[in-house]
Design a protein around this motif. Structure first.
Motif, PDB file in Angstrom:
ATOM      1  N   ILE A 152    -143.017 -28.911   8.727  1.00 48.85           N
ATOM      2  CA  ILE A 152    -142.445 -29.083   7.380  1.00 48.85           C
ATOM      3  C   ILE A 152    -140.992 -28.609   7.347  1.00 48.85           C
ATOM      4  CG2 ILE A 152    -142.566 -28.245   4.989  1.00 48.85           C
ATOM      5  CD1 ILE A 152    -145.623 -28.273   5.285  1.00 48.85           C
ATOM      6  N   LEU A 153    -140.717 -27.482   8.012  1.00 45.25           N
ATOM      7  CA  LEU A 153    -139.331 -26.986   8.059  1.00 45.25           C
ATOM      8  C   LEU A 153    -138.411 -27.990   8.746  1.00 45.25           C
ATOM      9  CD1 LEU A 153    -139.878 -23.202   8.916  1.00 45.25           C
ATOM     10  CD2 LEU A 153    -138.903 -24.136   6.814  1.00 45.25           C
ATOM     11  N   LEU A 154    -138.880 -28.543   9.871  1.00 42.87           N
ATOM     12  CA  LEU A 154    -138.074 -29.551  10.565  1.00 42.87           C
ATOM     13  C   LEU A 154    -137.920 -30.806   9.708  1.00 42.87           C
ATOM     14  CD1 LEU A 154    -139.339 -29.279  14.259  1.00 42.87           C
ATOM     15  CD2 LEU A 154    -136.987 -28.962  13.476  1.00 42.87           C
ATOM     16  N   GLY A 155    -139.000 -31.211   9.049  1.00 50.40           N
ATOM     17  CA  GLY A 155    -138.923 -32.377   8.163  1.00 50.40           C
ATOM     18  C   GLY A 155    -137.940 -32.160   7.028  1.00 50.40           C
ATOM     19  N   MET A 212    -139.663 -36.890  18.238  1.00 51.80           N
ATOM     20  CA  MET A 212    -138.775 -36.262  17.259  1.00 51.80           C
ATOM     21  C   MET A 212    -137.617 -37.197  16.918  1.00 51.80           C
ATOM     22  SD  MET A 212    -138.608 -33.167  15.767  1.00 51.80           S
ATOM     23  CE  MET A 212    -138.317 -34.003  14.224  1.00 51.80           C
ATOM     24  N   GLY A 213    -137.016 -37.813  17.948  1.00 49.42           N
ATOM     25  CA  GLY A 213    -135.905 -38.728  17.729  1.00 49.42           C
ATOM     26  C   GLY A 213    -136.311 -39.948  16.925  1.00 49.42           C
ATOM     27  N   LEU A 214    -137.495 -40.505  17.250  1.00 47.49           N
ATOM     28  CA  LEU A 214    -138.004 -41.648  16.494  1.00 47.49           C
ATOM     29  C   LEU A 214    -138.240 -41.286  15.030  1.00 47.49           C
ATOM     30  CD1 LEU A 214    -140.623 -43.510  18.726  1.00 47.49           C
ATOM     31  CD2 LEU A 214    -138.685 -44.537  17.545  1.00 47.49           C
ATOM     32  N   GLY A 215    -138.725 -40.057  14.818  1.00 42.27           N
ATOM     33  CA  GLY A 215    -138.968 -39.615  13.457  1.00 42.27           C
ATOM     34  C   GLY A 215    -137.691 -39.499  12.649  1.00 42.27           C
ATOM     35  N   ILE A 216    -136.659 -38.906  13.264  1.00 43.91           N
ATOM     36  CA  ILE A 216    -135.362 -38.773  12.586  1.00 43.91           C
ATOM     37  C   ILE A 216    -134.793 -40.156  12.262  1.00 43.91           C
ATOM     38  CG2 ILE A 216    -132.979 -37.944  12.861  1.00 43.91           C
ATOM     39  CD1 ILE A 216    -134.125 -35.759  14.726  1.00 43.91           C
ATOM     40  N   TRP A 217    -134.861 -41.041  13.240  1.00 38.44           N
ATOM     41  CA  TRP A 217    -134.318 -42.400  13.095  1.00 38.44           C
ATOM     42  C   TRP A 217    -135.073 -43.180  12.017  1.00 38.44           C
ATOM     43  CZ3 TRP A 217    -136.101 -47.422  14.664  1.00 38.44           C
ATOM     44  CH2 TRP A 217    -135.103 -48.390  14.816  1.00 38.44           C
ATOM     45  N   ILE A 258    -145.341 -47.143  16.213  1.00 39.24           N
ATOM     46  CA  ILE A 258    -145.382 -46.609  17.572  1.00 39.24           C
ATOM     47  C   ILE A 258    -145.533 -45.096  17.553  1.00 39.24           C
ATOM     48  CG2 ILE A 258    -143.991 -46.245  19.652  1.00 39.24           C
ATOM     49  CD1 ILE A 258    -142.818 -49.062  19.168  1.00 39.24           C
ATOM     50  N   LEU A 259    -144.820 -44.446  16.620  1.00 39.45           N
ATOM     51  CA  LEU A 259    -144.899 -42.993  16.502  1.00 39.45           C
ATOM     52  C   LEU A 259    -146.329 -42.536  16.262  1.00 39.45           C
ATOM     53  CD1 LEU A 259    -143.547 -40.214  16.251  1.00 39.45           C
ATOM     54  CD2 LEU A 259    -143.157 -40.709  13.838  1.00 39.45           C
ATOM     55  N   PHE A 260    -147.006 -43.192  15.320  1.00 44.04           N
ATOM     56  CA  PHE A 260    -148.373 -42.794  15.023  1.00 44.04           C
ATOM     57  C   PHE A 260    -149.338 -43.193  16.135  1.00 44.04           C
ATOM     58  CE2 PHE A 260    -146.586 -42.442  10.764  1.00 44.04           C
ATOM     59  CZ  PHE A 260    -147.135 -41.234  10.367  1.00 44.04           C
ATOM     60  N   ILE A 261    -149.033 -44.271  16.831  1.00 43.83           N
ATOM     61  CA  ILE A 261    -149.842 -44.626  18.004  1.00 43.83           C
ATOM     62  C   ILE A 261    -149.716 -43.535  19.068  1.00 43.83           C
ATOM     63  CG2 ILE A 261    -150.008 -46.216  19.961  1.00 43.83           C
ATOM     64  CD1 ILE A 261    -149.300 -48.480  17.988  1.00 43.83           C
ATOM     65  N   ILE A 262    -148.478 -43.023  19.247  1.00 42.82           N
ATOM     66  CA  ILE A 262    -148.252 -41.933  20.204  1.00 42.82           C
ATOM     67  C   ILE A 262    -149.081 -40.715  19.820  1.00 42.82           C
ATOM     68  CG2 ILE A 262    -146.543 -40.267  21.033  1.00 42.82           C
ATOM     69  CD1 ILE A 262    -144.469 -42.517  20.959  1.00 42.82           C
ATOM     70  N   ILE A 263    -149.081 -40.396  18.501  1.00 40.47           N
ATOM     71  CA  ILE A 263    -149.868 -39.258  18.029  1.00 40.47           C
ATOM     72  C   ILE A 263    -151.345 -39.466  18.368  1.00 40.47           C
ATOM     73  CG2 ILE A 263    -150.630 -37.981  15.983  1.00 40.47           C
ATOM     74  CD1 ILE A 263    -147.948 -38.687  14.684  1.00 40.47           C
ATOM     75  N   GLY A 264    -151.834 -40.678  18.063  1.00 41.37           N
ATOM     76  CA  GLY A 264    -153.237 -40.975  18.333  1.00 41.37           C
ATOM     77  C   GLY A 264    -153.568 -40.924  19.810  1.00 41.37           C
ATOM     78  N   SER A 303    -140.229 -41.355   3.251  1.00 41.09           N
ATOM     79  CA  SER A 303    -139.267 -40.950   4.281  1.00 41.09           C
ATOM     80  C   SER A 303    -139.445 -39.481   4.656  1.00 41.09           C
ATOM     81  CB  SER A 303    -137.836 -41.213   3.793  1.00 41.09           C
ATOM     82  OG  SER A 303    -137.489 -40.336   2.725  1.00 41.09           O
ATOM     83  N   VAL A 304    -139.668 -38.613   3.642  1.00 43.44           N
ATOM     84  CA  VAL A 304    -139.884 -37.187   3.919  1.00 43.44           C
ATOM     85  C   VAL A 304    -141.191 -36.994   4.680  1.00 43.44           C
ATOM     86  CG1 VAL A 304    -140.186 -34.892   2.897  1.00 43.44           C
ATOM     87  CG2 VAL A 304    -138.553 -36.507   1.891  1.00 43.44           C
ATOM     88  N   PHE A 305    -142.214 -37.743   4.278  1.00 44.42           N
ATOM     89  CA  PHE A 305    -143.516 -37.659   4.954  1.00 44.42           C
ATOM     90  C   PHE A 305    -143.397 -38.060   6.421  1.00 44.42           C
ATOM     91  CE2 PHE A 305    -147.578 -39.700   6.138  1.00 44.42           C
ATOM     92  CZ  PHE A 305    -148.420 -38.604   6.008  1.00 44.42           C
ATOM     93  N   ILE A 306    -142.650 -39.129   6.675  1.00 47.99           N
ATOM     94  CA  ILE A 306    -142.434 -39.596   8.048  1.00 47.99           C
ATOM     95  C   ILE A 306    -141.732 -38.510   8.869  1.00 47.99           C
ATOM     96  CG2 ILE A 306    -141.073 -41.205   9.457  1.00 47.99           C
ATOM     97  CD1 ILE A 306    -143.594 -42.452   8.455  1.00 47.99           C
ATOM     98  N   ALA A 307    -140.732 -37.855   8.279  1.00 48.10           N
ATOM     99  CA  ALA A 307    -140.001 -36.801   8.990  1.00 48.10           C
ATOM    100  C   ALA A 307    -140.930 -35.654   9.368  1.00 48.10           C
ATOM    101  CB  ALA A 307    -138.850 -36.287   8.125  1.00 48.10           C
ATOM    102  N   CYS A 308    -141.801 -35.233   8.452  1.00 53.99           N
ATOM    103  CA  CYS A 308    -142.733 -34.133   8.717  1.00 53.99           C
ATOM    104  C   CYS A 308    -143.778 -34.535   9.758  1.00 53.99           C
ATOM    105  CB  CYS A 308    -143.410 -33.683   7.432  1.00 53.99           C
ATOM    106  SG  CYS A 308    -142.291 -32.925   6.228  1.00 53.99           S
ATOM    107  N   CYS A 309    -144.287 -35.772   9.651  1.00 52.26           N
ATOM    108  CA  CYS A 309    -145.282 -36.250  10.615  1.00 52.26           C
ATOM    109  C   CYS A 309    -144.694 -36.342  12.016  1.00 52.26           C
ATOM    110  CB  CYS A 309    -145.829 -37.613  10.188  1.00 52.26           C
ATOM    111  SG  CYS A 309    -146.957 -37.539   8.790  1.00 52.26           S
ATOM    112  N   ALA A 310    -143.471 -36.818  12.093  1.00 53.42           N
ATOM    113  CA  ALA A 310    -142.807 -36.924  13.398  1.00 53.42           C
ATOM    114  C   ALA A 310    -142.612 -35.544  14.002  1.00 53.42           C
ATOM    115  CB  ALA A 310    -141.462 -37.624  13.241  1.00 53.42           C
ATOM    116  N   SER A 311    -142.233 -34.586  13.170  1.00 50.99           N
ATOM    117  CA  SER A 311    -142.040 -33.216  13.645  1.00 50.99           C
ATOM    118  C   SER A 311    -143.354 -32.634  14.147  1.00 50.99           C
ATOM    119  CB  SER A 311    -141.479 -32.337  12.520  1.00 50.99           C
ATOM    120  OG  SER A 311    -140.249 -32.847  12.055  1.00 50.99           O
ATOM    121  N   TYR A 312    -144.430 -32.880  13.394  1.00 51.26           N
ATOM    122  CA  TYR A 312    -145.744 -32.376  13.810  1.00 51.26           C
ATOM    123  C   TYR A 312    -146.168 -33.003  15.143  1.00 51.26           C
ATOM    124  CZ  TYR A 312    -150.626 -30.945  13.568  1.00 51.26           C
ATOM    125  OH  TYR A 312    -151.844 -30.389  13.856  1.00 51.26           O
ATOM    126  N   ALA A 313    -145.942 -34.316  15.265  1.00 53.75           N
ATOM    127  CA  ALA A 313    -146.290 -35.004  16.522  1.00 53.75           C
ATOM    128  C   ALA A 313    -145.494 -34.425  17.680  1.00 53.75           C
ATOM    129  CB  ALA A 313    -146.023 -36.502  16.386  1.00 53.75           C
TER     130      ALA A 313
END
Length: 673
Positions: A189-192, A62-67, A237-243, A25-35
């Motif tokens: 990382i701070l946002l995550g 960002m919203g998808l990551g938080i959710w 979907i989040l990681f697809i968006i990043i890609g 969950s923490v990793f997802i939050a950081c990845c979403a923030s980075y994206a």
């Protein structure tokens, strides 16, 4: 909500966590923030898509990551009773996170921030995270009831606000460095941490209990959601968006660097890439539009663009399948083929003949004069050699342009003065015939040295000192040769800066002139970054000077390139301001740091009220835009006194203070001052 019922028949339930899911969950939050930060970075650039598109996309990420973090975190939570989710509230809970992210990123991307802005951004972002969390909690359905511990409840919201504020402060303050991956990672990382800290503090605030006689299961239940597929899908979907964003960025960069935006033909960089080190028996033609500036001066740049597009369409409509068309310069097209030269010559003669007929553009019927140079290889010469041969034809002073199509003849076109200069400049760079001089820039009030401009000089072994006014235009006309010279200058400037720093010489900043289309080249960016790293030079010591006329033809790509240079800490000056078709919109859109006012505005200030008023107006305008101002060509005391009387205190560059000096002369001059 904040108190337990006054009853003796209740049972407090104690939950536990699945550590792997917590880490996920923490990793997802950081990845979403980075994206989100990665996509938000595109807001600062000028690309194919509007800024609002990237703002919305980064907010959704960002919203998808938080959710996603919330529901994965809830999946990590285990109670000894079954749990499920309300579909409607679960879907609704994503909205506060997206809206808060949108508002926060909008604030953070404003050019001017006050200290009050960061608490506002932090509150918006923190409340968005908290709202998403507690709406998500309300979506949880179970036979247990719960209440919140007020202290931890408030603390969870406070943590979300404070850490969001810190993250947004870092993001806004270091916005120009967001091209640096490390800065993005730290901010992500701070946002995550903000998202995760709020979630797990909020979970510590909740107490689950059951009323009446119960039978608790012997094993713990992981939080069961009918929407687990949706959560996993959202993460996917989040990681697809990043890609897709990465692919899209690379595609956009490729199109900007290797294709002409006006005609959509590949450019000279693509020609070099297609034929790099290729030995062939093919043929190359260059079609040059004559007197293009005549149409531009008469009808404007838009009309000139239409002339270029019309010529491009004629080429495209008549070319054979095996022929490839490039737009290599403003008024030049190249046609390359592996076929025999007679096929290419026949095609170009046909095209030249058709271009003698009037072309309808807007309401005008015009005849566009063109000349075509053709060269072919019999001994498998490189395409760059063919290009050089064709340029020799076009530059040859006695070429009969009435012929329209001229074949390269080595007996006629090989050795002229221009070609000799171009050939000798390569030797000059290798044999140390070139050297740099530095003209100081001085503050008009304090007379403190505030930088120098690097200028190249050539001591030819046979001709002696060759005037830069002679060899620079010739090298500029020789295609990428001016790029090679610029690379040489940049490397030697970095070497000099490194020595000055080591010897504790005060110089503040060195300005380097960047020619024409090179400002938008990916090659220039690589040359700059590699030399800065190689010689351990901080980017704040370098200022790139671009001319107004060099960017006006391709303002969109120029702005993108300038943004990239500003992101790594370089200053960018607009040189010779006022000599081209000046536009205030360019000043507003281009992220430049300095305006250099051309010498022509200074020459007449001592005896012309109009010249004085124009100069004052330019300085006032530049100062209002927070631009550093440099006035070139100051040579007399009258000119200096006039500038000294201005409250804006612009910098002065000119023979009044100093001619261009070698490094040794500059150090001696600075000590004497």
């Amino acid at each position: 909500m904040f108190s337990i019922p006054d009853s003796q028949g209740i049972t407090i339930l104690h939950g536990d966590y699945s550590v792997p899911l917590v880490v996920l969950s923490v990793f997802i939050a950081c990845c979403a923030s980075y994206a989100a930060l990665l996509m938000n970075q595109r807001i600062q650039e000028n690309g194919f898509f509007p800024k609002a598109f990237w703002l919305l996309l980064s907010s959704v990420a960002m919203g998808l990551g938080i959710w996603s973090m919330h529901f994965i975190g809830m999946s990590a939570f285990m109670l000894p009773i079954p749990m499920r989710n309300d579909l409607f509230l679960t879907i609704i809970s994503i909205l506060p996170a997206i809206i808060a992210s949108y508002v926060a990123f909008s604030f953070a991307n404003k050019s001017h921030q006050t200290l009050l802005s960061y608490p506002i951004i932090g509150i918006i972002m923190g409340l968005g995270i908290a709202s998403m969390h507690y709406i998500g909690m309300a979506a949880m359905k179970t036979e247990a009831k719960y209440f919140y511990k007020p202290g931890l409840f408030i603390l969870s919201i406070f943590i979300a606000i404070v850490v969001s504020m810190v993250a947004m402060f870092v993001f806004s303050t270091l916005q120009k460095y967001m091209g640096n991956r490390l800065i993005k990672i730290i901010t992500a990382i701070l946002l995550g941490i903000a998202i995760s800290s709020m979630h797990y503090t909020g979970m510590s605030a909740v107490v689950f209990y059951l009323e009446g006689p119960i039978k608790v299961a012997d094993h713990m239940h992981i939080f069961h959601m009918d929407l687990s597929v949706i959560v996993l899908a959202s993460v996917g979907i989040l990681f697809i968006i990043i890609g897709l964003t990465g692919v899209l960025e690379r595609f956009v960069d490729y199109r900007l660097n290797y294709y002409d935006a006006l005609t959509l033909f590949p450019n000279q960089r693509q020609l070099e890439k297609d034929t790099n080190n290729l030995k062939t028996t093919g043929s190359l033609a260059i079609l040059q539009i004559q007197d293009l500036e005549k149409w531009i001066n008469q009808y404007g740049y838009v009309f000139g663009d239409k002339v270029i597009k019309a010529i491009g369409e004629v080429l495209e409509n008549n070319k054979l399948l095996s022929f490839k068309i490039y737009r290599i310069e403003g008024n030049r097209f190249a046609v390359y083929t592996f076929d025999r030269s007679d096929k290419l010559k026949g095609l170009m003669e046909s095209i030249s003949s058709s271009l003698k007929k009037p072309i309808e553009i807007d309401d005008y019927s015009i005849v566009v004069d063109t000349v075509c140079a053709i060269s072919s290889s019999k001994n498998k010469e490189s395409v760059l050699e063919l290009l050089s041969n064709n340029l020799a034809v076009l530059h040859y002073p006695s070429s009969n342009y009435d012929q329209n199509v001229i074949e390269f003849d080595p007996k006629i076109h090989t050795y002229n003065v221009d070609r000799q200069i171009v050939e000798d400049i390569d030797k000059a760079m290798v044999n140390d015939e070139l050297f740099l001089v530095y003209q100081p820039k001085v503050q008009s009030h304090s007379k403190k040295v505030s930088g120098v401009e690097a200028l190249v000089r050539w001591r030819h072994p046979e001709k002696g000192l060759v005037s830069p006014g002679m060899f620079i235009p010739i090298v500029e006309a020789a295609g990428d040769k001016i790029f090679d010279l610029t690379d040489w200058i940049f490397e030697h400037v970095c070497q000099q800066i490194s020595r000055w720093i080591q010897d504790e010489v005060e110089f503040e900043q060195v300005s380097i002139n960047i020619p024409g289309s090179y400002i938008t080249s990916s090659r220039l960016y690589e040359v700059i970054t590699s030399n800065l790293e190689r010689y351990k030079v901080d980017s704040r010591y370098i200022e790139l000077e671009i001319t107004e006329t060099s960017v006006v033809h391709d303002i969109k790509h120029a702005i993108t390139a300038i943004n990239k240079f500003r992101e790594i800490g370089l200053s960018v000056a607009l040189d010779d301001f006022g000599t081209g078709l000046s536009s205030l919109s360019y000043l507003k859109r281009m992220p430049i740091s300095t305006i250099k006012i051309d010498k022509s505005f200074v020459d007449g200030i001592s005896n012309s009220e109009k010249d004085s008023a124009v100069l004052k107006s330019i300085i006032t305008l530049s100062n209002s835009l927070n631009l550093k101002i440099v006035i070139e060509g100051v040579e007399t005391e009258e000119q200096y006194n006039f500038i000294y009387s201005m409250e804006e205190a612009p910098l002065i560059q000119g023979y009044y203070f100093s001619r261009p000096l070698t490094s040794e002369e500059f150090i001696k001059w600075a000590i004497e001052r």
